[in-house]
Design an enzyme around this catalytic site. Sequence first.
Site, PDB file in Angstrom:
ATOM      1  N   GLU A   1      -5.079  -5.690  10.704  1.00  0.00           N
ATOM      2  CA  GLU A   1      -4.093  -4.503  10.821  1.00  0.00           C
ATOM      3  C   GLU A   1      -4.191  -3.839  12.177  1.00  0.00           C
ATOM      4  O   GLU A   1      -5.264  -2.775  12.189  1.00  0.00           O
ATOM      5  CB  GLU A   1      -4.256  -3.470   9.819  1.00  0.00           C
ATOM      6  CG  GLU A   1      -3.919  -4.118   8.390  1.00  0.00           C
ATOM      7  CD  GLU A   1      -3.388  -3.235   7.432  1.00  0.00           C
ATOM      8  OE1 GLU A   1      -2.186  -3.087   7.112  1.00  0.00           O
ATOM      9  OE2 GLU A   1      -4.081  -2.108   7.057  1.00  0.00           O
TER      10      GLU A   1
ATOM     11  N   GLY B   1       2.915  -1.244   4.568  1.00  0.00           N
ATOM     12  CA  GLY B   1       2.802   0.227   3.979  1.00  0.00           C
ATOM     13  C   GLY B   1       4.263   0.566   3.811  1.00  0.00           C
ATOM     14  O   GLY B   1       4.810   0.451   2.527  1.00  0.00           O
ATOM     15  N   GLY B   2       4.717   1.285   4.678  1.00  0.00           N
ATOM     16  CA  GLY B   2       5.986   2.024   4.657  1.00  0.00           C
ATOM     17  C   GLY B   2       7.201   1.178   3.894  1.00  0.00           C
ATOM     18  O   GLY B   2       7.956   1.657   3.014  1.00  0.00           O
TER      19      GLY B   2
ATOM     20  N   HIS C   1      -9.637   0.483   5.007  1.00  0.00           N
ATOM     21  CA  HIS C   1      -8.346   0.453   5.743  1.00  0.00           C
ATOM     22  C   HIS C   1      -8.477   1.747   6.920  1.00  0.00           C
ATOM     23  O   HIS C   1      -9.175   2.396   7.041  1.00  0.00           O
ATOM     24  CB  HIS C   1      -7.226   1.339   4.824  1.00  0.00           C
ATOM     25  CG  HIS C   1      -5.679   1.423   5.352  1.00  0.00           C
ATOM     26  ND1 HIS C   1      -5.408   2.191   6.184  1.00  0.00           N
ATOM     27  CD2 HIS C   1      -4.627   0.601   4.962  1.00  0.00           C
ATOM     28  CE1 HIS C   1      -4.039   2.157   6.446  1.00  0.00           C
ATOM     29  NE2 HIS C   1      -3.617   1.166   5.958  1.00  0.00           N
TER      30      HIS C   1
ATOM     31  N   SER D   1       3.512  -2.331  10.310  1.00  0.00           N
ATOM     32  CA  SER D   1       5.104  -2.484  10.509  1.00  0.00           C
ATOM     33  C   SER D   1       5.610  -3.744  10.187  1.00  0.00           C
ATOM     34  O   SER D   1       6.772  -4.168  10.996  1.00  0.00           O
ATOM     35  CB  SER D   1       5.454  -1.864  11.776  1.00  0.00           C
ATOM     36  OG  SER D   1       4.995  -0.630  11.983  1.00  0.00           O
TER      37      SER D   1
ATOM     38  N   GLY E   1       2.435   2.010  10.674  1.00  0.00           N
ATOM     39  CA  GLY E   1       3.340   2.955  10.745  1.00  0.00           C
ATOM     40  C   GLY E   1       3.762   3.613  11.824  1.00  0.00           C
ATOM     41  O   GLY E   1       4.398   4.635  11.958  1.00  0.00           O
TER      42      GLY E   1
ATOM     43  N   GLU F   1      -6.796   4.101   8.154  1.00  0.00           N
ATOM     44  CA  GLU F   1      -6.852   5.491   7.898  1.00  0.00           C
ATOM     45  C   GLU F   1      -8.038   6.246   7.205  1.00  0.00           C
ATOM     46  O   GLU F   1      -8.275   7.194   7.471  1.00  0.00           O
ATOM     47  CB  GLU F   1      -5.514   5.711   6.916  1.00  0.00           C
ATOM     48  CG  GLU F   1      -4.253   5.615   7.585  1.00  0.00           C
ATOM     49  CD  GLU F   1      -2.838   4.990   7.032  1.00  0.00           C
ATOM     50  OE1 GLU F   1      -3.108   5.373   5.544  1.00  0.00           O
ATOM     51  OE2 GLU F   1      -2.220   4.646   7.469  1.00  0.00           O
TER      52      GLU F   1
ATOM     53  N   ASN G   1       0.825  -1.173   0.042  1.00  0.00           N
ATOM     54  CA  ASN G   1      -0.075   0.052   0.126  1.00  0.00           C
ATOM     55  C   ASN G   1       0.890   1.205   0.071  1.00  0.00           C
ATOM     56  O   ASN G   1       1.540   1.522   0.898  1.00  0.00           O
ATOM     57  CB  ASN G   1      -0.794  -0.039   1.361  1.00  0.00           C
ATOM     58  CG  ASN G   1      -1.578   1.424   1.260  1.00  0.00           C
ATOM     59  OD1 ASN G   1      -1.573   2.039   0.568  1.00  0.00           O
ATOM     60  ND2 ASN G   1      -2.369   1.358   2.544  1.00  0.00           N
ATOM     61  N   TRP G   2       1.065   1.899  -1.023  1.00  0.00           N
ATOM     62  CA  TRP G   2       1.820   3.069  -1.384  1.00  0.00           C
ATOM     63  C   TRP G   2       1.264   4.370  -0.694  1.00  0.00           C
ATOM     64  O   TRP G   2       2.080   5.329  -0.584  1.00  0.00           O
ATOM     65  CB  TRP G   2       2.302   3.169  -2.746  1.00  0.00           C
ATOM     66  CG  TRP G   2       3.025   1.893  -3.347  1.00  0.00           C
ATOM     67  CD1 TRP G   2       3.567   0.852  -2.889  1.00  0.00           C
ATOM     68  CD2 TRP G   2       3.512   2.290  -4.723  1.00  0.00           C
ATOM     69  NE1 TRP G   2       4.084   0.189  -3.516  1.00  0.00           N
ATOM     70  CE2 TRP G   2       4.070   0.837  -4.991  1.00  0.00           C
ATOM     71  CE3 TRP G   2       3.496   2.861  -6.113  1.00  0.00           C
ATOM     72  CZ2 TRP G   2       4.636   0.592  -6.063  1.00  0.00           C
ATOM     73  CZ3 TRP G   2       4.028   2.711  -6.913  1.00  0.00           C
ATOM     74  CH2 TRP G   2       4.635   1.301  -7.245  1.00  0.00           C
ATOM     75  N   LYS G   3       0.220   4.309  -0.011  1.00  0.00           N
ATOM     76  CA  LYS G   3      -0.510   5.354   0.303  1.00  0.00           C
ATOM     77  C   LYS G   3      -0.277   6.793  -0.351  1.00  0.00           C
ATOM     78  O   LYS G   3      -0.461   6.717  -1.846  1.00  0.00           O
ATOM     79  CB  LYS G   3      -0.145   5.731   1.773  1.00  0.00           C
ATOM     80  CG  LYS G   3      -0.315   4.390   2.459  1.00  0.00           C
ATOM     81  CD  LYS G   3       0.009   4.771   3.959  1.00  0.00           C
ATOM     82  CE  LYS G   3      -0.013   3.401   4.749  1.00  0.00           C
ATOM     83  NZ  LYS G   3       0.016   3.375   6.413  1.00  0.00           N
TER      84      LYS G   3
END
Length: 249
Positions: free
Chosen positions: A166, A233-234, A94, A212, A172, A96, A9-11
């Site tokens: 998640e 993610g990151g 998600h 993470s 993150g 977010e 997930n490149w956000k």
Amino acid sequence: MRSYYVAGNWKMHKTVGESVALAKALAAALADCGEKVMIAPAFTSLAAVAEALRGSKLILGAQNMAVEEQGAHTGEVSVLMLKDLGVRAVILGHSERRHTYGESDALVNRKVRLALAHGLEPILCVGETLEEREAGRLEEVVGTQLREGLAGVSPEDFKRVTIAYEPVWAIGTGKTATPEDADSVHAFCRKVLAELYGPSAAKSACIQYGGSVKPENAAALMAKPNIDGALVGGASLKPESFVPIAKFR
Ligand code: PEP
């Protein structure tokens, strides 16, 4: 052999040029990867990344989708537009989206059903906040997100749904649930899925862990019996970290 599903997930990161460069690097480095791998760039990069992935096994995903098929919805992107670009999977619910943009279980459920009706593979994200975990409400929260997120989804359609557990406090933040902790929540998810779809469907359901995930912890997480992949993610933003996660074995 057990199969795994690793998604990136490149956000809200990367310009079109940066996205294409990353997609090409991943397609080359993962050409011999045996796992199912999906990448979800920002909407603005989907068309260019679709082109960059031509001939590759990597699946193109979106990070979100409008709840309506089309119409007067300023700023939204519809399922028809995503399909037109070659998108096959979509991340829905998600944390977010839930916590920053107020998406409810009912809204997420409508998106899940719309994605399925149009042949996309949804990844339904669930997970508790630290406050909810500390208040002993994990099962209530995750159970509700699963039951309400999947309401009205037929057993046949459920086969195309991936669940991503998640924990919000691990996204993150650099804090990862221990493999044991994550596995026990995944087992709980499977129990709820068994109530909804029966033991066999629950057993074969794909449940990703997200929060993470890094090259250092991917293998230990994936070694757990109930963890069938990762939503990253990151660490999905660089080949140096995403490739070893996808090639964890
Ligand atoms: C995510 O965005 O779904 C996620 C798990 O992020 P991170 O890997 O950065 O914690």
